[in-house]
Enzyme design. Sequence first.
Site, short mmCIF file in Angstrom:
data_model
loop_
_atom_site.label_atom_id
_atom_site.label_comp_id
_atom_site.label_asym_id
_atom_site.label_seq_id
_atom_site.Cartn_x
_atom_site.Cartn_y
_atom_site.Cartn_z
N LYS A 125 -10.90 -3.35 1.16
CA LYS A 125 -11.69 -3.98 1.97
C LYS A 125 -12.06 -5.32 1.37
O LYS A 125 -12.20 -6.52 1.77
CB LYS A 125 -13.01 -3.42 2.27
CG LYS A 125 -12.94 -2.09 3.30
CD LYS A 125 -12.98 -2.73 4.55
CE LYS A 125 -11.34 -2.88 5.09
NZ LYS A 125 -10.53 -1.90 5.55
N GLU A 140 -9.70 2.58 -0.59
CA GLU A 140 -10.32 1.65 0.83
C GLU A 140 -11.26 0.69 0.33
O GLU A 140 -11.30 -0.36 0.86
CB GLU A 140 -10.77 2.58 1.81
CG GLU A 140 -11.51 2.20 2.89
CD GLU A 140 -10.55 1.15 3.63
OE1 GLU A 140 -9.37 0.93 3.50
OE2 GLU A 140 -11.02 0.46 4.58
N ASN A 164 7.38 -13.20 19.84
CA ASN A 164 6.74 -12.47 18.77
C ASN A 164 7.85 -11.48 18.11
O ASN A 164 8.63 -10.94 19.03
CB ASN A 164 5.67 -11.77 19.19
CG ASN A 164 5.04 -10.62 18.54
OD1 ASN A 164 5.06 -10.81 17.23
ND2 ASN A 164 4.24 -9.66 18.96
N GLY A 165 8.12 -11.64 16.96
CA GLY A 165 8.89 -10.64 16.42
C GLY A 165 9.99 -11.42 15.27
O GLY A 165 9.46 -12.67 14.96
N LYS A 198 -4.09 -8.59 12.68
CA LYS A 198 -4.51 -7.38 12.82
C LYS A 198 -3.44 -6.22 13.05
O LYS A 198 -3.48 -5.28 12.74
CB LYS A 198 -5.52 -7.42 14.03
CG LYS A 198 -6.25 -6.28 14.38
CD LYS A 198 -7.28 -5.76 13.70
CE LYS A 198 -7.98 -4.54 13.84
NZ LYS A 198 -8.87 -4.15 12.92
N GLU A 239 -9.18 -7.90 0.87
CA GLU A 239 -8.75 -8.65 1.92
C GLU A 239 -9.66 -9.66 2.77
O GLU A 239 -9.15 -10.46 3.29
CB GLU A 239 -8.29 -7.70 3.20
CG GLU A 239 -9.23 -6.59 3.77
CD GLU A 239 -8.66 -5.90 4.72
OE1 GLU A 239 -7.48 -6.18 5.55
OE2 GLU A 239 -9.25 -4.83 5.14
N HIS A 270 -5.97 6.01 -19.00
CA HIS A 270 -4.77 5.78 -19.14
C HIS A 270 -4.03 4.28 -18.76
O HIS A 270 -2.91 4.04 -18.65
CB HIS A 270 -3.92 6.68 -18.15
CG HIS A 270 -4.11 8.14 -18.24
ND1 HIS A 270 -3.77 8.96 -19.26
CD2 HIS A 270 -4.80 9.07 -17.92
CE1 HIS A 270 -4.28 10.04 -19.54
NE2 HIS A 270 -5.15 10.19 -18.48
N CYS A 322 1.49 -12.28 15.93
CA CYS A 322 1.71 -13.34 17.05
C CYS A 322 1.13 -12.96 18.21
O CYS A 322 1.33 -11.46 18.34
CB CYS A 322 2.88 -13.76 17.22
SG CYS A 322 3.70 -14.64 15.61
N ARG A 324 -4.18 -11.35 16.13
CA ARG A 324 -2.99 -10.95 15.97
C ARG A 324 -2.15 -12.11 14.89
O ARG A 324 -0.92 -11.84 14.47
CB ARG A 324 -2.07 -10.99 17.22
CG ARG A 324 -2.89 -9.80 18.22
CD ARG A 324 -1.84 -9.78 19.35
NE ARG A 324 -0.48 -9.47 19.07
CZ ARG A 324 -0.03 -8.02 19.18
NH1 ARG A 324 -1.09 -7.12 19.59
NH2 ARG A 324 1.11 -7.51 18.85
N TRP A 379 1.56 -15.92 13.63
CA TRP A 379 1.54 -15.50 12.11
C TRP A 379 2.92 -15.67 11.66
O TRP A 379 3.76 -15.17 12.16
CB TRP A 379 1.00 -14.05 12.08
CG TRP A 379 0.97 -13.48 11.06
CD1 TRP A 379 -0.19 -13.58 9.99
CD2 TRP A 379 2.05 -12.95 9.91
NE1 TRP A 379 -0.11 -12.83 8.84
CE2 TRP A 379 1.06 -12.73 8.90
CE3 TRP A 379 3.15 -12.68 10.05
CZ2 TRP A 379 1.93 -12.06 7.64
CZ3 TRP A 379 3.92 -12.14 8.94
CH2 TRP A 379 3.09 -11.91 7.87
O1 M6R Z 1 -3.11 -0.85 13.31
P1 M6R Z 1 -2.98 -0.17 12.11
O2 M6R Z 1 -3.75 1.03 11.94
O3 M6R Z 1 -1.52 0.67 11.99
O4 M6R Z 1 -2.71 -1.07 10.85
C1 M6R Z 1 -2.39 -0.64 9.37
C2 M6R Z 1 -2.87 -1.90 8.47
O5 M6R Z 1 -2.24 -2.95 8.85
C3 M6R Z 1 -4.36 -1.97 8.56
O6 M6R Z 1 -4.97 -0.74 8.31
C4 M6R Z 1 -4.79 -3.06 7.62
O7 M6R Z 1 -4.57 -2.55 6.32
C5 M6R Z 1 -6.18 -3.51 7.63
N1 M6R Z 1 -6.37 -4.96 7.58
C6 M6R Z 1 -7.26 -3.02 6.65
O8 M6R Z 1 -8.51 -3.37 6.89
#
Ligand code: M6R
Length: 578
Positions: free
Chosen positions: A455, A451, A100-101, A573, A458, A474, A2, A27, A74
């Site tokens: 990517k 990773e 926010n929270g 984010k 997401e 396995h 948020c 956010r 959010w």
């Molecule tokens: O701000 P941060 O690096 O702590 O965020 C961690 C994760 O939320 C962040 O890396 C998330 O997995 C991304 N969407 C990945 O692309």
Amino acid sequence: MCGIAGYIGKKKASGLLLSSIRNLEYRGYDSIGMATISEGGIRLSKGKGKVSEVDSSLAFSELPGTIGIAHTRWATHGEPSEKNAHPHLSQSGKTAIVHNGIIENYLELKETLRGSAFKSETDSEVVAHLLEKNYSGSLKDALLKTVQQLQGTYAICAIRPDSKEIAVARNGSPLAIGLGNGENFIGSDISAFVEHTKKVVYLDDFQLASVKENSVELFEGNGNPVAPEPKTINWDVEKAQKQGYKHFMLKEIHEQPQVVRDSLSIPIPELEKPRKIFIVACGTAGYAGLTGKYILERYARTQVEVAYASEFRYSDPVIGPEDLLIAISQSGETADTLAALRLAKQKGAKTLGIINVQESTIARESDSVIYTRAGPEIGVASTKAFISQLVVLYRVAEKLSGTRIPLSPIPGKIQEILSQGEKIREVAKKYFKVYNFLYIGRNFNFPIALEGALKLKEISYIHAEGYASGEMKHGPIALVCDEVPTVSIAPKDAVYPKIVSNMQEVRARNGDVIAVATEGDSSISSHATDVLYIPETEETLYPLLSVVPLQLFAYHVADLRDCDVDKPRNLAKSVTVE
Ligand code: M6R
């Protein structure tokens, strides 16, 4: 999670707030709203959708008034909808809040507010009703009384038509006040107002403030005044623009050569070799941490344990004063990473933050901090922040081991990979309709397989799983068939023959293989359906290169599927709730 914004001054608030929530949209972006004060009342507009969608029907900038608050949501409690969008009003309509929270005791508080008619399913609305109940002439005092009743996390902005102030409070969710000349700004982070001022007061947990046109008064949670300590922020507004790229993510991928160059001159503090290093982080930052384990153990010969911050904080970790905890975070606000850091501090460990956003909470709470130099990362999918975190981890390994790691050719090598964008898009065209992917890698490239899969899933919503390639036999190999391609990271390193065997096992079961291989490796094409080449480098440095084609592959697949690359569904984010 948020984004909240506020403005008080002489200008029309709504236009400024609209630009603030556009900048904060990364956010959260499921609903948007704004409230301003005009002619003795509150004017409210809110709706479901992203800023541009809601604004095209509600025309936020038509809201009159020079004091206002805004929110981009959010959802946690209650689905994304107009009624659940912020701001929320009190029963009389005289108090508006954005939050926010998570208010954990909102149900109990609702019980105490039986006379108030609740219009939403949110936890946040309770704050508006409590403020109304606690108001007796001073909005700041009402907020002080209100937050003393709240359990959970919050950043709150509140306004009333009979009060020429914005009252704000923080606990666990970030809040910054931008100091202007005859005007003041509020934001979840500085992107809300950095184009207007770089002078910022950050609230600490349990602090609250009364923000007026010409003053900012700061208070501790017991109501005692405290002098604000403004900081001047170094932030390049230009870098937070798309600069002609179709998406922020693509721009940020292309910035990586420069990010690596910039990261090579970051000052690394003197570090004593600890008994053990713990790395805590989430998501992509966590995969940087996992790569860091391979890097630090190889060079510094120090034992490294990597944990999801969300698991670490609820475990009873064996960590103490001889240990070092490294918290990695782009935003510096991730709730679980922050909680893991606090736990390690409680147990006496030394802490080091590897953080991108200056003056963020984790940066401020770490014993020492290394700021990555990725610049503003706007795309929700993290790319350049990941590369910068890796470079810092190599540099920490240099410091701890006294070894020189040959990083300087890396920017040029990444540039070479970026020049193959069209080729990678052609490969993406072959696979963008597939439903499932496997990603495999070994040793230094195992975290890169994780990773790469993250990517893809997401931003394209394709199911993708990353594995250590030795684990295929396995279990995961049962998934292999002509409909499930495998992305295999297979540079010419010590484990090359092993990963080639794994690729053959996939091919023998009719699975397509997209290999990431070292330039000049002509034999790889006999084990793969498609090959994405990366330049040759030291085997320990391959993660810095192998991740780049995977970022581009995920980007092109998502773009071909018409996904909202920069704002993927359900994500935000900055994850400031558990
Ligand atoms: O701000 P941060 O690096 O702590 O965020 C961690 C994760 O939320 C962040 O890396 C998330 O997995 C991304 N969407 C990945 O692309």
